[in-house]
Design a protein around this motif. Structure first.
Motif, PDB file in Angstrom:
ATOM      1  N   GLN A 277     -76.746  -2.938 -15.995  1.00  0.00           N
ATOM      2  CA  GLN A 277     -77.355  -2.477 -14.741  1.00  0.00           C
ATOM      3  C   GLN A 277     -76.282  -2.286 -13.665  1.00  0.00           C
ATOM      4  O   GLN A 277     -76.280  -1.281 -12.953  1.00  0.00           O
ATOM      5  CB  GLN A 277     -78.399  -3.484 -14.239  1.00  0.00           C
ATOM      6  N   ILE A 278     -75.389  -3.245 -13.545  1.00  0.00           N
ATOM      7  CA  ILE A 278     -74.331  -3.161 -12.536  1.00  0.00           C
ATOM      8  C   ILE A 278     -73.408  -1.990 -12.825  1.00  0.00           C
ATOM      9  O   ILE A 278     -73.088  -1.193 -11.937  1.00  0.00           O
ATOM     10  CB  ILE A 278     -73.562  -4.500 -12.454  1.00  0.00           C
ATOM     11  N   LEU A 279     -72.973  -1.859 -14.087  1.00  0.00           N
ATOM     12  CA  LEU A 279     -72.103  -0.738 -14.456  1.00  0.00           C
ATOM     13  C   LEU A 279     -72.814   0.605 -14.264  1.00  0.00           C
ATOM     14  O   LEU A 279     -72.224   1.558 -13.743  1.00  0.00           O
ATOM     15  CB  LEU A 279     -71.649  -0.871 -15.905  1.00  0.00           C
ATOM     16  N   GLY A 280     -74.075   0.666 -14.654  1.00  0.00           N
ATOM     17  CA  GLY A 280     -74.833   1.904 -14.506  1.00  0.00           C
ATOM     18  C   GLY A 280     -75.020   2.287 -13.047  1.00  0.00           C
ATOM     19  O   GLY A 280     -74.855   3.451 -12.668  1.00  0.00           O
ATOM     20  N   ALA A 281     -75.351   1.309 -12.208  1.00  0.00           N
ATOM     21  CA  ALA A 281     -75.538   1.583 -10.779  1.00  0.00           C
ATOM     22  C   ALA A 281     -74.222   2.003 -10.137  1.00  0.00           C
ATOM     23  O   ALA A 281     -74.193   2.946  -9.332  1.00  0.00           O
ATOM     24  CB  ALA A 281     -76.104   0.348 -10.080  1.00  0.00           C
ATOM     25  N   ALA A 282     -73.138   1.331 -10.490  1.00  0.00           N
ATOM     26  CA  ALA A 282     -71.839   1.699  -9.927  1.00  0.00           C
ATOM     27  C   ALA A 282     -71.461   3.126 -10.324  1.00  0.00           C
ATOM     28  O   ALA A 282     -70.984   3.910  -9.497  1.00  0.00           O
ATOM     29  CB  ALA A 282     -70.758   0.712 -10.392  1.00  0.00           C
ATOM     30  N   TYR A 283     -71.704   3.477 -11.569  1.00  0.00           N
ATOM     31  CA  TYR A 283     -71.392   4.829 -12.032  1.00  0.00           C
ATOM     32  C   TYR A 283     -72.264   5.867 -11.319  1.00  0.00           C
ATOM     33  O   TYR A 283     -71.785   6.925 -10.919  1.00  0.00           O
ATOM     34  CB  TYR A 283     -71.554   4.920 -13.547  1.00  0.00           C
ATOM     35  N   MET A 284     -73.544   5.566 -11.156  1.00  0.00           N
ATOM     36  CA  MET A 284     -74.429   6.503 -10.450  1.00  0.00           C
ATOM     37  C   MET A 284     -74.024   6.671  -8.989  1.00  0.00           C
ATOM     38  O   MET A 284     -74.086   7.781  -8.450  1.00  0.00           O
ATOM     39  CB  MET A 284     -75.882   6.053 -10.554  1.00  0.00           C
ATOM     40  N   LEU A 285     -73.595   5.593  -8.350  1.00  0.00           N
ATOM     41  CA  LEU A 285     -73.134   5.700  -6.965  1.00  0.00           C
ATOM     42  C   LEU A 285     -71.852   6.527  -6.883  1.00  0.00           C
ATOM     43  O   LEU A 285     -71.664   7.324  -5.957  1.00  0.00           O
ATOM     44  CB  LEU A 285     -72.936   4.315  -6.353  1.00  0.00           C
ATOM     45  N   TYR A 286     -70.976   6.345  -7.852  1.00  0.00           N
ATOM     46  CA  TYR A 286     -69.757   7.163  -7.918  1.00  0.00           C
ATOM     47  C   TYR A 286     -70.118   8.642  -8.090  1.00  0.00           C
ATOM     48  O   TYR A 286     -69.568   9.512  -7.412  1.00  0.00           O
ATOM     49  CB  TYR A 286     -68.870   6.676  -9.075  1.00  0.00           C
TER      50      TYR A 286
ATOM     51  N   CYS B 114     -81.863   6.335  -7.889  1.00  0.00           N
ATOM     52  CA  CYS B 114     -81.860   5.878  -9.283  1.00  0.00           C
ATOM     53  C   CYS B 114     -81.028   4.610  -9.458  1.00  0.00           C
ATOM     54  O   CYS B 114     -81.416   3.693 -10.188  1.00  0.00           O
ATOM     55  CB  CYS B 114     -81.336   6.973 -10.201  1.00  0.00           C
ATOM     56  N   ALA B 115     -79.881   4.553  -8.789  1.00  0.00           N
ATOM     57  CA  ALA B 115     -79.031   3.356  -8.871  1.00  0.00           C
ATOM     58  C   ALA B 115     -79.762   2.142  -8.318  1.00  0.00           C
ATOM     59  O   ALA B 115     -79.733   1.063  -8.910  1.00  0.00           O
ATOM     60  CB  ALA B 115     -77.720   3.590  -8.125  1.00  0.00           C
ATOM     61  N   ALA B 116     -80.438   2.314  -7.183  1.00  0.00           N
ATOM     62  CA  ALA B 116     -81.177   1.196  -6.586  1.00  0.00           C
ATOM     63  C   ALA B 116     -82.364   0.803  -7.454  1.00  0.00           C
ATOM     64  O   ALA B 116     -82.690  -0.390  -7.583  1.00  0.00           O
ATOM     65  CB  ALA B 116     -81.647   1.578  -5.182  1.00  0.00           C
ATOM     66  N   SER B 117     -83.004   1.776  -8.083  1.00  0.00           N
ATOM     67  CA  SER B 117     -84.201   1.468  -8.886  1.00  0.00           C
ATOM     68  C   SER B 117     -83.876   0.702 -10.160  1.00  0.00           C
ATOM     69  O   SER B 117     -84.766   0.118 -10.775  1.00  0.00           O
ATOM     70  CB  SER B 117     -84.962   2.745  -9.206  1.00  0.00           C
ATOM     71  N   LEU B 118     -82.629   0.670 -10.570  1.00  0.00           N
ATOM     72  CA  LEU B 118     -82.259  -0.130 -11.744  1.00  0.00           C
ATOM     73  C   LEU B 118     -82.546  -1.612 -11.534  1.00  0.00           C
ATOM     74  O   LEU B 118     -82.764  -2.348 -12.494  1.00  0.00           O
ATOM     75  CB  LEU B 118     -80.769   0.057 -12.062  1.00  0.00           C
ATOM     76  N   PHE B 119     -82.559  -2.054 -10.287  1.00  0.00           N
ATOM     77  CA  PHE B 119     -82.724  -3.467  -9.991  1.00  0.00           C
ATOM     78  C   PHE B 119     -84.121  -3.820  -9.552  1.00  0.00           C
ATOM     79  O   PHE B 119     -84.406  -4.953  -9.216  1.00  0.00           O
ATOM     80  CB  PHE B 119     -81.714  -3.889  -8.921  1.00  0.00           C
ATOM     81  N   HIS B 120     -85.017  -2.841  -9.569  1.00  0.00           N
ATOM     82  CA  HIS B 120     -86.401  -3.076  -9.177  1.00  0.00           C
ATOM     83  C   HIS B 120     -87.166  -3.637 -10.357  1.00  0.00           C
ATOM     84  O   HIS B 120     -87.189  -3.041 -11.429  1.00  0.00           O
ATOM     85  CB  HIS B 120     -87.045  -1.765  -8.693  1.00  0.00           C
ATOM     86  N   ASN B 121     -87.783  -4.780 -10.201  1.00  0.00           N
ATOM     87  CA  ASN B 121     -88.514  -5.442 -11.298  1.00  0.00           C
ATOM     88  C   ASN B 121     -90.015  -5.251 -11.139  1.00  0.00           C
ATOM     89  O   ASN B 121     -90.754  -6.204 -11.002  1.00  0.00           O
ATOM     90  CB  ASN B 121     -88.195  -6.938 -11.342  1.00  0.00           C
TER      91      ASN B 121
END
Length: 139
Positions: free
Chosen positions: A18-27, A131-138
């Motif tokens: 999740q962290i790697l995916g969000a960081a990549y999406m933000l990049y 999308c990056a923020a939604s990765l952490f939505h439970n």
């Protein structure tokens, strides 16, 4: 086999992914937002439908789609080799049709996107941040 292994380790690697995916999406959002409004293509040619379709087979989203579908929806309920083979063929057909439609719409909307590049890039960057923020939505 890879999907089955990933499925068994998924809870252990979920947070890191999740962290790697969000960081990549933000990049990607930053790169899309900062990209130039001037589109230059090689040799002055526009991207064709065929080149867009071929490019989809090098697209990592296709592979992530297959791994996710197998890990989350198929492996928990299907354990026979024949069933897994059938689902693999079905997922391949669905993925290929998605790539075909994606390439078709890309070719159809190329001129529109060229004319409104700044607006399109801004909207795409905002959607990537969402999308990056939604990765952490439970929920």
């Amino acid at each position: 086999a890879f999907s089955a292994t990933l499925y068994s380790y998924l809870p252990r690697v979920k947070t890191g992914m999740q962290i790697l995916g969000a960081a990549y999406m933000l990049y990607l959002a930053w790169k899309v937002w900062k990209s130039s409004a001037d589109l230059h293509t090689d040799g002055g040619k526009e991207a064709s439908f065929i080149s867009g379709m071929i490019l989809q087979f090098a697209n990592p989203k296709i592979y992530i789609y297959a791994i996710t579908a197998m890990s989350l929806y198929i492996l928990p309920v299907c354990h026979s080799l024949q069933g897994l083979t059938g689902f693999t063929i079905l997922l391949s057909l669905i993925g290929a049709s998605g790539s075909f439609v994606w390439a078709l719409f890309g070719a159809a909307f190329c001129k529109f996107f060229s004319k409104h590049t700044r607006l399109v890039n801004t909207v795409m960057a905002i959607l990537l941040v969402y999308c990056a923020a939604s990765l952490f939505h439970n929920g």
